[in-house]
Design a protein around this motif. Structure first.
Motif, PDB file in Angstrom:
ATOM      1  N   ARG A  17       0.837  -1.204   0.000  1.00 58.96           N
ATOM      2  CA  ARG A  17       0.000   0.000   0.000  1.00 58.96           C
ATOM      3  C   ARG A  17       0.867   1.247   0.000  1.00 58.96           C
ATOM      4  N   GLY A  18       0.225   2.383  -0.184  1.00 63.38           N
ATOM      5  CA  GLY A  18       0.881   3.673  -0.048  1.00 63.38           C
ATOM      6  C   GLY A  18       2.121   3.838  -0.899  1.00 63.38           C
ATOM      7  N   LEU A  19       3.157   4.399  -0.294  1.00 63.68           N
ATOM      8  CA  LEU A  19       4.406   4.657  -0.999  1.00 63.68           C
ATOM      9  C   LEU A  19       5.029   3.366  -1.513  1.00 63.68           C
ATOM     10  N   GLY A  20       4.952   2.289  -0.714  1.00 63.93           N
ATOM     11  CA  GLY A  20       5.532   1.024  -1.135  1.00 63.93           C
ATOM     12  C   GLY A  20       4.895   0.491  -2.405  1.00 63.93           C
ATOM     13  N   LEU A  21       3.580   0.558  -2.483  1.00 63.85           N
ATOM     14  CA  LEU A  21       2.863   0.082  -3.668  1.00 63.85           C
ATOM     15  C   LEU A  21       3.156   0.962  -4.873  1.00 63.85           C
ATOM     16  N   ALA A  22       3.188   2.271  -4.661  1.00 59.76           N
ATOM     17  CA  ALA A  22       3.503   3.188  -5.764  1.00 59.76           C
ATOM     18  C   ALA A  22       4.920   2.950  -6.276  1.00 59.76           C
ATOM     19  N   THR A  23       5.850   2.679  -5.352  1.00 63.06           N
ATOM     20  CA  THR A  23       7.227   2.387  -5.745  1.00 63.06           C
ATOM     21  C   THR A  23       7.291   1.087  -6.537  1.00 63.06           C
ATOM     22  N   ALA A  24       6.584   0.064  -6.066  1.00 67.94           N
ATOM     23  CA  ALA A  24       6.555  -1.223  -6.772  1.00 67.94           C
ATOM     24  C   ALA A  24       6.012  -1.044  -8.194  1.00 67.94           C
ATOM     25  N   ARG A  25       4.962  -0.255  -8.325  1.00 67.38           N
ATOM     26  CA  ARG A  25       4.367  -0.033  -9.645  1.00 67.38           C
ATOM     27  C   ARG A  25       5.374   0.634 -10.590  1.00 67.38           C
ATOM     28  N   ARG A  26       6.057   1.666 -10.081  1.00 65.78           N
ATOM     29  CA  ARG A  26       7.019   2.384 -10.920  1.00 65.78           C
ATOM     30  C   ARG A  26       8.215   1.516 -11.278  1.00 65.78           C
ATOM     31  N   GLU A  30       9.455   0.151 -15.057  1.00 68.73           N
ATOM     32  CA  GLU A  30      10.817   0.266 -15.577  1.00 68.73           C
ATOM     33  C   GLU A  30      11.391  -1.083 -15.990  1.00 68.73           C
ATOM     34  N   GLY A  31      10.582  -2.138 -15.863  1.00 65.15           N
ATOM     35  CA  GLY A  31      10.993  -3.443 -16.337  1.00 65.15           C
ATOM     36  C   GLY A  31      11.423  -4.434 -15.285  1.00 65.15           C
ATOM     37  N   LEU A  32      11.430  -4.034 -14.024  1.00 62.84           N
ATOM     38  CA  LEU A  32      11.819  -4.962 -12.972  1.00 62.84           C
ATOM     39  C   LEU A  32      10.714  -5.952 -12.661  1.00 62.84           C
ATOM     40  N   THR A  33      11.097  -7.125 -12.227  1.00 68.83           N
ATOM     41  CA  THR A  33      10.176  -8.048 -11.583  1.00 68.83           C
ATOM     42  C   THR A  33      10.102  -7.624 -10.126  1.00 68.83           C
ATOM     43  N   VAL A  34       8.907  -7.394  -9.621  1.00 64.94           N
ATOM     44  CA  VAL A  34       8.738  -6.826  -8.288  1.00 64.94           C
ATOM     45  C   VAL A  34       8.215  -7.874  -7.318  1.00 64.94           C
ATOM     46  N   GLU A 222       3.895  10.430  -6.936  1.00 67.15           N
ATOM     47  CA  GLU A 222       4.943  11.438  -7.153  1.00 67.15           C
ATOM     48  C   GLU A 222       6.129  11.187  -6.230  1.00 67.15           C
ATOM     49  N   ALA A 223       5.844  10.845  -4.969  1.00 61.38           N
ATOM     50  CA  ALA A 223       6.905  10.613  -4.002  1.00 61.38           C
ATOM     51  C   ALA A 223       7.768   9.415  -4.379  1.00 61.38           C
ATOM     52  N   ALA A 224       7.175   8.444  -5.059  1.00 61.50           N
ATOM     53  CA  ALA A 224       7.908   7.229  -5.427  1.00 61.50           C
ATOM     54  C   ALA A 224       9.047   7.507  -6.392  1.00 61.50           C
ATOM     55  N   GLU A 225       9.002   8.626  -7.109  1.00 67.36           N
ATOM     56  CA  GLU A 225      10.007   8.879  -8.140  1.00 67.36           C
ATOM     57  C   GLU A 225      11.420   8.934  -7.574  1.00 67.36           C
ATOM     58  N   VAL A 226      11.599   9.544  -6.414  1.00 68.32           N
ATOM     59  CA  VAL A 226      12.953   9.651  -5.858  1.00 68.32           C
ATOM     60  C   VAL A 226      13.441   8.293  -5.367  1.00 68.32           C
ATOM     61  N   VAL A 227      12.522   7.446  -4.924  1.00 68.23           N
ATOM     62  CA  VAL A 227      12.892   6.091  -4.513  1.00 68.23           C
ATOM     63  C   VAL A 227      13.366   5.294  -5.722  1.00 68.23           C
ATOM     64  N   VAL A 228      12.627   5.403  -6.804  1.00 69.90           N
ATOM     65  CA  VAL A 228      12.974   4.692  -8.033  1.00 69.90           C
ATOM     66  C   VAL A 228      14.301   5.190  -8.588  1.00 69.90           C
ATOM     67  N   ARG A 229      14.531   6.489  -8.500  1.00 65.26           N
ATOM     68  CA  ARG A 229      15.800   7.038  -8.978  1.00 65.26           C
ATOM     69  C   ARG A 229      16.978   6.391  -8.250  1.00 65.26           C
ATOM     70  N   ALA A 230      16.859   6.246  -6.936  1.00 70.63           N
ATOM     71  CA  ALA A 230      17.928   5.620  -6.160  1.00 70.63           C
ATOM     72  C   ALA A 230      18.051   4.137  -6.473  1.00 70.63           C
ATOM     73  N   ALA A 231      16.924   3.480  -6.745  1.00 75.71           N
ATOM     74  CA  ALA A 231      16.935   2.048  -7.033  1.00 75.71           C
ATOM     75  C   ALA A 231      17.580   1.730  -8.377  1.00 75.71           C
ATOM     76  N   LEU A 232      17.531   2.671  -9.309  1.00 71.75           N
ATOM     77  CA  LEU A 232      18.009   2.418 -10.663  1.00 71.75           C
ATOM     78  C   LEU A 232      19.297   3.161 -10.999  1.00 71.75           C
ATOM     79  N   LEU A 233      20.026   3.598  -9.984  1.00 68.09           N
ATOM     80  CA  LEU A 233      21.295   4.262 -10.246  1.00 68.09           C
ATOM     81  C   LEU A 233      22.229   3.367 -11.047  1.00 68.09           C
TER      82      LEU A 233
END
Length: 251
Positions: A17-26, A30-34, A222-233
């Motif tokens: 749920r929440g930020l975690g779910l939004a991060t998983a979706r993003r 991007e092509g990851l298996t979540v 929107e908040a998930a974007e910075v999490v995804v940025r760090a995950a895909l460095l």
């Protein structure tokens, strides 16, 4: 900061749920298996269904970050079912001080124990359990979802919007999580694993209760974007850093 290609498999704790779910979706977009890590199996299944409907390949593992047996079992299941792990997002967290009862005594030791058990020791336990998989990856990434409420600089700066906030257990837990980020990044400096803290901002989720959901300005998507940025460095990205959507955050 550019992102890596062929990003692989990601585990998101508290991903139902929440930020975690939004991060998983993003991450899925991007092509990851979540892999969704969640305590409640019904909510986890519902999250997986939602993600698959959106075209994301997702699965779930039972995961209570407060329980060492659960974290070990989750890591083994990921190894068995996927054979790899490339990204860990330590998103699971609590803010019990948001309720009036818990806030009555800001130095209640039990409040600190509960908060640290999830926000700090939970991240430590999950990271320890999956670290062998991350080290074997050619692009292991650990993202600790922190907060500027854990920034000592912001807490001491009268000009900071975070200066007036007083939730000692939560703030101390996020400062400790940031300390873990630095220590782990240094420990893994000889590997390809990168470890960073991110602040997603004041997010419109259930963390902190219904009042937070009503007042918070930032949607989870929107908040998930910075999490995804760090995950895909990619390999040129930082490790041992703390940043939000605007850039580096002072410790």
């Amino acid at each position: 900061m550019t992102t890596m290609t062929n990003p692989g498999v990601a585990l998101v704790t508290g991903g139902n749920r929440g930020l975690g779910l939004a991060t998983a979706r993003r991450l899925g977009q991007e092509g990851l298996t979540v892999v969704i890590g969640a305590r409640d199996p019904d909510r986890a299944r519902a999250a997986v269904t939602q993600l698959r409907t959106a075209g994301v390949w997702a699965s779930a593992v039972p995961l209570d970050v407060d329980d060492a047996t659960s974290t070990t079992a989750a890591a083994e299941r990921i190894r068995r079912e996927h054979g790899r792990l490339d990204v860990l997002v330590n998103n699971a967290g609590i803010l019990p001080e948001a309720t009036a009862t818990d806030a009555a005594d800001p130095l209640d030791p039990d409040l600190f124990l509960r908060t640290f058990r999830t926000n700090v020791l939970g991240a430590v336990g999950v990271t320890q359990a999956v670290l062998p998989l991350l080290v074997r990856s050619d692009r292991g990434r650990v993202v600790n979802v922190s907060s500027r409420m854990g920034s000592l600089s912001d807490q001491l700066d009268p000009a900071s919007p975070y200066h007036s906030l007083v939730v000692p257990a939560y703030q101390a837990s996020k400062a400790a999580l940031n300390g873990l980020t630095v220590a782990l990044a240094k420990r893994l400096a000889g590997t390809r694993v990168k470890v960073n803290s991110v602040c997603p901002g004041w997010v419109r989720t259930d963390l902190g209760g219904p009042e937070n959901r009503a007042a918070a300005p930032t949607p989870a998507e929107e908040a998930a974007e910075v999490v995804v940025r760090a995950a895909l460095l990619d390999d040129t990205g930082p490790s041992g850093s703390f940043f939000d959507a605007a850039g580096p955050v002072p410790w």
